[in-house]
Design an enzyme around this catalytic site. Structure first.
Site, PDB file in Angstrom:
ATOM      1  N   LYS A  30       0.990  -1.168   0.043  1.00  0.00           N
ATOM      2  CA  LYS A  30      -0.104   0.050   0.073  1.00  0.00           C
ATOM      3  C   LYS A  30       1.047   1.123   0.201  1.00  0.00           C
ATOM      4  O   LYS A  30       1.872   1.272   0.531  1.00  0.00           O
ATOM      5  CB  LYS A  30      -0.888   0.066   1.183  1.00  0.00           C
ATOM      6  CG  LYS A  30      -1.981   0.997   1.215  1.00  0.00           C
ATOM      7  CD  LYS A  30      -3.055   0.852   2.464  1.00  0.00           C
ATOM      8  CE  LYS A  30      -4.180   2.012   2.483  1.00  0.00           C
ATOM      9  NZ  LYS A  30      -4.889   1.712   3.646  1.00  0.00           N
ATOM     10  N   SER A 105      -9.689   1.623   2.741  1.00  0.00           N
ATOM     11  CA  SER A 105      -8.822   2.238   1.884  1.00  0.00           C
ATOM     12  C   SER A 105      -7.654   1.460   1.218  1.00  0.00           C
ATOM     13  O   SER A 105      -7.246   2.227   0.341  1.00  0.00           O
ATOM     14  CB  SER A 105      -8.249   3.407   2.520  1.00  0.00           C
ATOM     15  OG  SER A 105      -7.375   3.008   3.652  1.00  0.00           O
ATOM     16  N   SER A 129     -10.041  -0.885   7.019  1.00  0.00           N
ATOM     17  CA  SER A 129      -9.409  -0.818   5.633  1.00  0.00           C
ATOM     18  C   SER A 129      -8.661  -1.710   5.032  1.00  0.00           C
ATOM     19  O   SER A 129      -8.148  -1.772   3.872  1.00  0.00           O
ATOM     20  CB  SER A 129      -8.631   0.610   5.519  1.00  0.00           C
ATOM     21  OG  SER A 129      -9.400   1.972   5.655  1.00  0.00           O
TER      22      SER A 129
END
Length: 425
Positions: A30, A105, A129
């Protein structure tokens, strides 16, 4: 496929050691996790072009274990979102249905795994997330106990809530990635010795005979009918394998979303104050008036959702409102923890839908923040209580993935991995 889904912000190979437990694995990381020499943007214009001078601890552990990092995964800007539509680099699409969101996210991380663009991925979970995109994309995601995995090198959103966690196609693979990244770190004083000697991958043995599973009615209320039916069927299957189910009540979870957003936005308003256009990141230029430059830099550099959360957090912490909002949110957090402690006196794990809804269509909820916030109702209590949880595919409803969430007591990762592997089997 990666370009069609927009799963990556940066595609660049970082080679790992020649040998190790992940020597044959590719990993998406990420884009809020620091990678030395590789751009790390947090999905924001504010950090476009920023290249960290060091690796996050989890990145060092990946490469030491032989993994090859294949790119930096797309994400909601600074981790603020439920759909990966707030990214300044465009939304990620769900591999199951490209007209729908992958969750957020960590949507790029989950989409990369679901599409076969990476074997494994790292996401971050502040209020769901990792688990949300795992559920929406039909993969496995683990939110570890707070303190199990180092946050050194993670660009912070809300320090007291967030954890780095693994995403994978199977429970055993996710657990094997957790084995690599979990252990104390001298760079992160919040890490703990607890759980450091566990073997999470070995716990994926599917043996739930005698396990007690708590079912929380409050976490099913208001959920999509197809989600409820699919999750109930998965729980019934665990019963058929020898688990016992009992109903447990968590009355505090009704207030968890409100408490979470006050605490998370308050921490965000403090953390993001460092982005001033002076030391690094986007700058609107310097005309001699620092206040105007500061304001213009942040206006240009941050997207609408990030600005909204900074303003909410600043308001909650401001003079005259701290006790009214922030202190009450912390009291609610303590209540949530207490409810979970009481529940785990009687059960081994707690089961619920990961997400109460099916994946949104692209654009469906981005202009309705309240709908987005309420979609986190089942995941935020876990972060408030600093507990571990896993999202495992439970089946489908209307042809779309549905996730079952299994929550454990602190440092109970082996138990939730064992239960999740039984669902998988």
């Amino acid at each position: 496929m990666a370009a069609d889904l927009n799963a990556f912000i940066t595609e660049e190979s970082i080679e790992g050691a020649d040998a190790g437990p992940l020597a044959d694995a590719t990993v998406a990381v990420k884009d809020n996790i620091s990678t030395a020499g590789v751009e790390t943007t947090c999905g924001s214009r504010m950090l476009e072009g920023y290249v960290p001078p060091y690796d996050a601890t989890v990145v060092e552990r990946l490469t030491d274990a032989g993994a090859t990092i294949v790119g930096k995964a797309n994400m909601d800007e600074f981790g603020m979102g439920t759909t990966t539509e707030t990214s300044q680099f465009g939304p990620t699409r769900n591999p199951v249905d490209p007209d729908r969101v992958p969750g957020g996210s960590s949507g790029g991380s989950a989409a990369a795994v679901a599409a076969g663009e990476a074997d494994l991925a790292l996401g971050t979970d502040t209020g769901g997330s990792v688990r949300c995109p795992a559920a929406f994309c039909g993969v496995v995601g683990i939110k570890p106990t707070y303190g199990l995995v180092s946050r050194y090198g993670l660009i912070a959103y809300a320090n007291s809530l967030e954890q780095i966690g693994p995403i994978a196609g199977t429970v055993e693979d996710a657990a094997a990635l957790l084995d690599v990244i979990a252990s104390p770190d001298p760079h992160d004083a919040t890490t703990r010795e607890a759980g450091a000697d566990a073997n999470y991958a070995a716990a994926a043995d599917g043996d739930v005979d005698g396990m007690t599973i708590g079912v929380v009615p409050e976490l099913f209320e208001g959920a999509h009918e197809g989600v409820v039916e699919t999750v109930r069927a998965a729980i019934d299957d665990l019963e058929a394998q020898g688990a016992e189910t009992v109903e447990v009540s968590l009355p505090s979870v009704e207030h968890a979303v409100q408490a979470y957003y006050v605490i998370a936005t308050s921490e965000a308003s403090s953390n993001l104050a460092r982005f001033d256009g002076v030391r690094y990141g986007h700058s609107a230029g310097h005309d001699g008036n620092w206040n105007e430059t500061f304001a213009e830099t942040r206006s240009e550099g941050f997207g609408e959702e990030v600005k909204r959360r900074i303003l909410l957090g600043t308001y909650a912490l401001s003079a005259g409102y701290h006790d009214k909002y922030y202190k009450k949110a912390q009291d609610a957090r303590a209540w949530v923890r207490s409810d979970f402690d009481d529940a785990f006196a009687d059960v081994d794990v707690i089961a619920s839908p990961t997400m109460p809804v099916l994946p949104f269509e692209l654009g469906e909820g981005i202009d309705d923040p309240m709908t987005m916030y309420l979609a986190d109702a089942n995941t935020t209590p876990v972060n408030l209580a600093n507990l571990p949880a896993i999202s495992i595919p439970a089946g489908t409803a209307e042809g779309l993935p549905v996730g079952l969430q299994l929550i454990g007591p602190q440092f109970g990762e082996e138990t939730i991995v064992r239960a999740a592997s039984a669902v998988e089997e």
